[in-house]
Design an enzyme around this catalytic site. Structure first.
Site, PDB file in Angstrom:
ATOM      1  N   SER A 134       0.852  -1.190   0.000  1.00  0.00           N
ATOM      2  CA  SER A 134       0.000   0.000   0.000  1.00  0.00           C
ATOM      3  C   SER A 134       0.885   1.236   0.000  1.00  0.00           C
ATOM      4  O   SER A 134       2.114   1.143   0.039  1.00  0.00           O
ATOM      5  CB  SER A 134      -0.908   0.000   1.223  1.00  0.00           C
ATOM      6  OG  SER A 134      -0.143   0.352   2.360  1.00  0.00           O
ATOM      7  N   LYS A 135       0.217   2.371  -0.009  1.00  0.00           N
ATOM      8  CA  LYS A 135       0.905   3.665  -0.032  1.00  0.00           C
ATOM      9  C   LYS A 135       1.969   3.795   1.055  1.00  0.00           C
ATOM     10  O   LYS A 135       2.959   4.493   0.860  1.00  0.00           O
ATOM     11  CB  LYS A 135      -0.120   4.775   0.170  1.00  0.00           C
ATOM     12  CG  LYS A 135      -0.467   5.498  -1.116  1.00  0.00           C
ATOM     13  CD  LYS A 135      -1.297   6.707  -0.796  1.00  0.00           C
ATOM     14  CE  LYS A 135      -1.798   7.382  -2.063  1.00  0.00           C
ATOM     15  NZ  LYS A 135      -2.975   8.189  -1.834  1.00  0.00           N
TER      16      LYS A 135
END
Ligand code: GLU
Length: 464
Positions: free
Chosen positions: A238-239
């Protein structure tokens, strides 16, 4: 008959590299089999879907070169079709209207949870007789109550799920909008999809989808669920782990070839081959060699591949990506060396096209900005006479090539009893403003005579 695959992203954000890998695998599978690759935008969730995200998907696909023979299809354009199929399922006894109130469902959930059972719908409205379709309702699929759903997953092998594990899924909400599992099924049937390649997070939806397809009398496609991509900490990528959007990688100066090559190997292998041209990927791609375990995203390896492609792709091709970066950074490259020459000069020295663009500004500016620290260190009184001599000789230099310029610099260095490096670095600071550039002779050649002379003069005056 050629095989048909589809990539079906939901436009709820940027295109994640994990989704890009799914798209790539679908695309490769189709290309390998001379089949048809279809793009379908699953935008039924109107609250979370945005036009911006649709654009990002289309832009990412185009940038990666993942072309589709059909589509993009939009699910929001097909609501009439879903409604008609839902009515057909009711007419055929495969679906029913459910009038259960929120409160009843809430109570049911609480009771089951208290009894330590899995919350599931109890089929209360399955066999209503005097129902009134004008009353608020949802439509539920009548899932078989016994038997087993079996499918042979292209990656995971045999998967079996008892129907008793599944409940009667809502296929149409009370506002009339269709749900995900239903639209996917109608589309896969209508689009005659032969194989569904998608993320493993959908594997639990598959038995439900197979049951609906069977009720529709449609062909059940083959399924292949590919494992997730993890970050360095073992959690789903994820980010938090850094860039995960395809367009972010583009902006950061990665080449599509590098990203595709990285993604193809992330969860699939062909012996120990690491570098794949597009043709090689297409020729060797298969489902058998998709790994069953999740793959960890390794940014260093991606960077390494990017550097590999910067060095090995034709300079003209890299130059097009550099052009894009230059435009993005607002660097006017109209006066100066060709971008192809810049690529050839810089490709061994940088890791991204962004770095290449930033480090090549000096080729294209009329006045370089001298870095204060570099100027103090290298533009000294001691070096001034040698710089003046170089300026003098350069002024009458006709043959402005790296080879000839090198000879001039070497001659002046010898005359002043200086090592070549002792003179090259002040010269570099004078003409580039800083201490990093390709070899000084090539740098000078590319900057060109007029700009070199003018910069040398400025630097000499700067020394005072
Ligand atoms: N729209 C789904 C997603 O983006 C994919 C559904 C599918 O491939 O069946 O996760």
């Amino acid at each position: 008959m050629t095989i048909r695959t589809r990539f079906a992203p939901s436009p709820t954000g940027y295109l994640h590299v994990g989704s890009a890998r799914t798209a790539l695998y679908c695309w490769l599978y189709a290309k390998n089999k001379h089949g048809t690759f279809i793009l379908r935008i699953e935008d039924t969730d109107r609250e979370r879907s945005t036009q911006e995200a649709v654009d990002a998907i289309l832009e990412s696909m185009a940038w990666l070169g993942l072309d589709y023979a059909e589509g993009p299809f939009y699910q929001t354009h097909r609501f009439d079709r879903y409604a008609a199929v839902a009515q057909q399922l009711i007419a055929d006894g495969h679906a029913y209207r459910c009038y259960c109130s929120k409160e009843r469902l809430e109570k049911l959930r609480e009771d089951l949870t208290a009894a330590k059972e899995k919350p599931r719908y109890d089929g209360h409205c399955r066999n209503l007789i005097n129902e009134d379709p004008n009353q608020p309702h949802v439509i539920r699929f009548k899932n078989p109550t016994s038997g087993v759903v079996v499918f042979n997953d292209g990656v995971r092998g045999l998967v079996e799920v008892e129907n008793s594990e599944l409940d009667d899924l809502i296929i149409v909400r009370s506002d009339g909008t269709p749900t995900y599992n239903f639209t996917v099924v109608v589309d896969d049937a209508d689009m005659q999809i032969d194989i569904v390649i998608r993320g493993e997070d959908h594997i639990s939806n598959t038995p439900r989808q197979i049951n609906i397809l069977t009720a529709l009398g449609a062909k059940v496609p083959q399924y292949a669920h590919i494992p997730m991509i993890l970050g360095s900490d073992g959690k789903r990528l994820s980010k938090r782990h850094g860039a995960v959007s395809v367009l972010q990688y583009r902006d950061d100066g990665y080449l599509p070839q590098a990203l595709l090559n990285y993604l193809v190997r992330l969860g699939w292998s062909h012996g120990d081959q690491e570098i794949f041209s597009q043709q090689e990927m297409i020729a060797s791609f298969d489902l058998q060699h998709i790994s069953k375990s999740p793959a960890a995203f390794n940014p260093e390896k991606l960077l390494w591949l990017n550097q590999h492609y910067l060095k090995s792709l034709p300079a003209a091709e890299v130059a097009e990506h550099l052009r894009w970066q230059m435009q993005r950074l607002g660097i006017d490259y109209s006066m100066g060396p060709t971008l192809e020459d810049v690529v050839r000069a810089q490709c061994e020295r940088v890791k991204t096209t962004l770095e290449m663009a930033e480090r090549s500004r000096f080729f294209f500016t009329d006045a370089v900005v001298l870095d204060a620290e570099a100027a103090i260190k290298h533009l000294t009184k001691d070096i001034k006479p040698a710089l003046k001599e170089i300026l003098h000789r350069f002024t009458s230099q006709i043959d402005w090539t790296a080879v000839e310029l090198h000879k001039v610099i070497a001659a002046v260095a010898a005359e002043f009893s200086l090592g070549l490096g002792k003179i090259a670095q002040p010269l570099r600071v004078a003409v580039t403003g800083n201490t990093v550039s390709p070899s000084i002779d090539l740098t000078l050649e590319l900057i060109g005579k007029a700009r070199t002379l003018q910069r040398l003069e400025v630097a000499i005056n700067h020394i005072g």
